[in-house]
Design a protein around this motif. Sequence first.
Motif, mmCIF file in Angstrom:
data_model
loop_
_atom_site.group_PDB
_atom_site.id
_atom_site.type_symbol
_atom_site.label_atom_id
_atom_site.label_comp_id
_atom_site.label_asym_id
_atom_site.label_seq_id
_atom_site.Cartn_x
_atom_site.Cartn_y
_atom_site.Cartn_z
ATOM 1 N N ARG A 130 0.829 -1.214 0.000
ATOM 2 C CA ARG A 130 0.000 0.000 0.000
ATOM 3 C C ARG A 130 0.861 1.262 0.000
ATOM 4 N NH1 ARG A 130 -3.503 -3.124 3.448
ATOM 5 N NH2 ARG A 130 -2.336 -2.412 5.269
ATOM 6 N N LEU A 131 1.938 1.245 0.782
ATOM 7 C CA LEU A 131 2.822 2.414 0.813
ATOM 8 C C LEU A 131 3.497 2.631 -0.534
ATOM 9 C CD1 LEU A 131 4.522 2.036 4.323
ATOM 10 C CD2 LEU A 131 2.806 3.724 3.633
ATOM 11 N N LEU A 132 3.905 1.546 -1.171
ATOM 12 C CA LEU A 132 4.549 1.672 -2.474
ATOM 13 C C LEU A 132 3.577 2.259 -3.498
ATOM 14 C CD1 LEU A 132 6.803 1.169 -4.534
ATOM 15 C CD2 LEU A 132 5.973 -1.176 -4.763
ATOM 16 N N LEU A 133 2.356 1.764 -3.542
ATOM 17 C CA LEU A 133 1.373 2.288 -4.486
ATOM 18 C C LEU A 133 1.054 3.749 -4.199
ATOM 19 C CD1 LEU A 133 -1.051 -0.769 -4.652
ATOM 20 C CD2 LEU A 133 0.575 -0.045 -6.406
ATOM 21 N N ALA A 134 0.994 4.121 -2.921
ATOM 22 C CA ALA A 134 0.720 5.508 -2.573
ATOM 23 C C ALA A 134 1.834 6.432 -3.038
ATOM 24 C CB ALA A 134 0.524 5.635 -1.060
ATOM 25 N N VAL A 135 3.094 5.988 -2.875
ATOM 26 C CA VAL A 135 4.226 6.803 -3.324
ATOM 27 C C VAL A 135 4.223 6.922 -4.838
ATOM 28 C CG1 VAL A 135 6.742 6.875 -3.453
ATOM 29 C CG2 VAL A 135 5.636 6.271 -1.300
ATOM 30 N N LEU A 136 3.936 5.844 -5.551
ATOM 31 C CA LEU A 136 3.929 5.882 -7.013
ATOM 32 C C LEU A 136 2.791 6.749 -7.539
ATOM 33 C CD1 LEU A 136 4.686 2.131 -7.837
ATOM 34 C CD2 LEU A 136 6.273 4.064 -7.932
ATOM 35 N N ALA A 137 1.651 6.737 -6.869
ATOM 36 C CA ALA A 137 0.548 7.586 -7.308
ATOM 37 C C ALA A 137 0.815 9.055 -7.032
ATOM 38 C CB ALA A 137 -0.751 7.152 -6.612
ATOM 39 N N GLU A 138 1.550 9.352 -5.972
ATOM 40 C CA GLU A 138 1.848 10.740 -5.613
ATOM 41 C C GLU A 138 3.065 11.280 -6.354
ATOM 42 O OE1 GLU A 138 1.142 14.331 -3.646
ATOM 43 O OE2 GLU A 138 -0.082 12.513 -3.816
ATOM 44 N N GLU A 139 4.027 10.407 -6.653
ATOM 45 C CA GLU A 139 5.255 10.815 -7.339
ATOM 46 C C GLU A 139 5.406 9.971 -8.603
ATOM 47 O OE1 GLU A 139 8.516 10.465 -4.680
ATOM 48 O OE2 GLU A 139 7.520 11.533 -3.043
ATOM 49 N N PRO A 140 4.789 10.378 -9.695
ATOM 50 C CA PRO A 140 4.809 9.564 -10.919
ATOM 51 C C PRO A 140 6.217 9.268 -11.434
ATOM 52 C CG PRO A 140 3.160 11.306 -11.071
ATOM 53 C CD PRO A 140 3.960 11.596 -9.839
ATOM 54 N N LYS A 141 7.158 10.179 -11.215
ATOM 55 C CA LYS A 141 8.517 9.943 -11.713
ATOM 56 C C LYS A 141 9.186 8.766 -11.028
ATOM 57 C CE LYS A 141 9.393 14.722 -13.130
ATOM 58 N NZ LYS A 141 10.294 15.898 -12.981
ATOM 59 N N ALA A 142 8.661 8.372 -9.860
ATOM 60 C CA ALA A 142 9.249 7.241 -9.158
ATOM 61 C C ALA A 142 9.039 5.924 -9.900
ATOM 62 C CB ALA A 142 8.664 7.145 -7.748
ATOM 63 N N MET A 143 8.113 5.906 -10.858
ATOM 64 C CA MET A 143 7.894 4.685 -11.645
ATOM 65 C C MET A 143 9.131 4.292 -12.423
ATOM 66 S SD MET A 143 4.932 3.110 -11.407
ATOM 67 C CE MET A 143 4.924 2.206 -12.945
ATOM 68 N N ASP A 144 9.949 5.264 -12.810
ATOM 69 C CA ASP A 144 11.158 4.961 -13.580
ATOM 70 C C ASP A 144 12.112 4.062 -12.798
ATOM 71 O OD1 ASP A 144 10.262 6.503 -15.690
ATOM 72 O OD2 ASP A 144 11.159 8.347 -14.884
ATOM 73 N N GLY A 145 12.081 4.131 -11.467
ATOM 74 C CA GLY A 145 13.015 3.358 -10.667
ATOM 75 C C GLY A 145 12.594 1.928 -10.407
ATOM 76 N N VAL A 146 11.318 1.597 -10.634
ATOM 77 C CA VAL A 146 10.848 0.249 -10.300
ATOM 78 C C VAL A 146 10.232 -0.484 -11.483
ATOM 79 C CG1 VAL A 146 10.438 0.906 -7.901
ATOM 80 C CG2 VAL A 146 8.574 1.104 -9.576
ATOM 81 N N VAL A 147 9.838 0.236 -12.536
ATOM 82 C CA VAL A 147 9.096 -0.402 -13.613
ATOM 83 C C VAL A 147 9.941 -1.429 -14.358
ATOM 84 C CG1 VAL A 147 9.699 1.276 -15.415
ATOM 85 C CG2 VAL A 147 7.485 0.098 -15.493
ATOM 86 N N GLY A 148 11.260 -1.316 -14.294
ATOM 87 C CA GLY A 148 12.120 -2.240 -15.029
ATOM 88 C C GLY A 148 12.204 -3.626 -14.415
ATOM 89 N N TRP A 149 11.920 -3.773 -13.114
ATOM 90 C CA TRP A 149 12.084 -5.083 -12.485
ATOM 91 C C TRP A 149 10.906 -5.509 -11.604
ATOM 92 C CZ3 TRP A 149 11.915 -3.639 -7.409
ATOM 93 C CH2 TRP A 149 12.421 -2.385 -7.066
ATOM 94 N N LEU A 150 9.982 -4.632 -11.306
ATOM 95 C CA LEU A 150 8.831 -5.001 -10.484
ATOM 96 C C LEU A 150 7.645 -5.330 -11.375
ATOM 97 C CD1 LEU A 150 7.948 -5.254 -7.509
ATOM 98 C CD2 LEU A 150 7.095 -2.902 -7.659
#
Length: 399
Positions: A188-208
């Motif tokens: 839940r915390l991870l999804l909340a951070v990704l929804a609030e900070e869209p640029k953070a997707m660049d750091g996890v989308v490659g392996w998650l």
Amino acid sequence: MNPLLSAEQALIGSVLLDPRQLSHLDWLAPDHFYLPAHQALFAALRTLRDDAHPALSQEPVPLSWVSDAVEAASTHTRGLTATYAHTLVAACPRPAHAPVYGRMVLEGAIHRSITEHATRLHQAARADALQGEVEQALHYADVLAGVLSDLAQRWGTEPRPATPTIPPTTVPAAPAPVLADQAAEDERLLLAVLAEEPKAMDGVVGWLRPGDFADPAHGQLYRCLGALHHRGEPIDRVTLLWEAQRRGLLADGTLSGDQFTAICDGVGPGSAEWLGELVMRSSVTRTAATSARDIRALAQNEALAPGPLIGHALHALGRLDEVRARWQAANGGPASTPTAPAPSPIGPPSTQVHAALARSTPPAFTPSLGRPRAATSPAAVPPLSRGQASEKQRRQFVR
């Protein structure tokens, strides 16, 4: 009646009746037997053979062959008497069938060994989940892969992953409540951070991946985030809710409005990459435990032959290989080596061929009676014309 016990008794009895059968059983080891008494007897018989026991050159076999084997084996196990040795002799229908009996013993050992190592992998995965680690689970996965490769060589087959036609019927083990609550909170915390900070997707989308989430609703919501990120569209709680609706998550009950609100309103300071690594760590241990349960269920199916069993077990470990590779990518480590060894392009090794041939003897060629017919070369037969072929087909149909 236990078929495996009967096979072990018949095999020991065949060697007691005919010591020369040991020369056809070099691929079988004492620890392949289930009963300790049988292990001790087979090891003692091998030792007597290696020490050139006089019974090897005498015909018929003297009683000293049996008595010396019982005496040597009695030093390693209790309760072994000459009476039981005669019981083993009586349990052997045909001494010449010793290689077939040995194949049965080896088959039982393969099932037991895979079951034991799969149980160890499952226990290590559960322990790592409690401690927040993955090292022990990955270690025992490599041990299991090595065991499968060794067993494949002993059986005389290639260690190739094979998808089972019927998936094993295993009941997913429910995680401990504390572990489930902690994993759900991290997601839940991870999804909340990704929804609030869209640029953070660049750091996890490659392996998650969505499958790394323990909660299916969280995985589907992460899939929505990945779709918006892939299309380059803005990401906020409104666009995310719209994407979830377009995918039917609200209509089919996968995601409720309260769940969505709790995730978006629970944002706080946090690192998406660090939270993603927590989700990945949980995915590694969860996948290892699931693979271990599937392999154990396969090994406990006595109707499954060793070749397919090894292939299906390697296929189950392949799921863990894929998650491990992404876990190492998340930690910046080198790519992992696959647990299943690649098949040789020039065919199976000679040891595998020897093992396969030693387990059975091909039947002798029996020439057919009557006058031999000369083989007709395909090139010497003229091809039929279209009309002749049609007429031939019509005659076969009329018949």
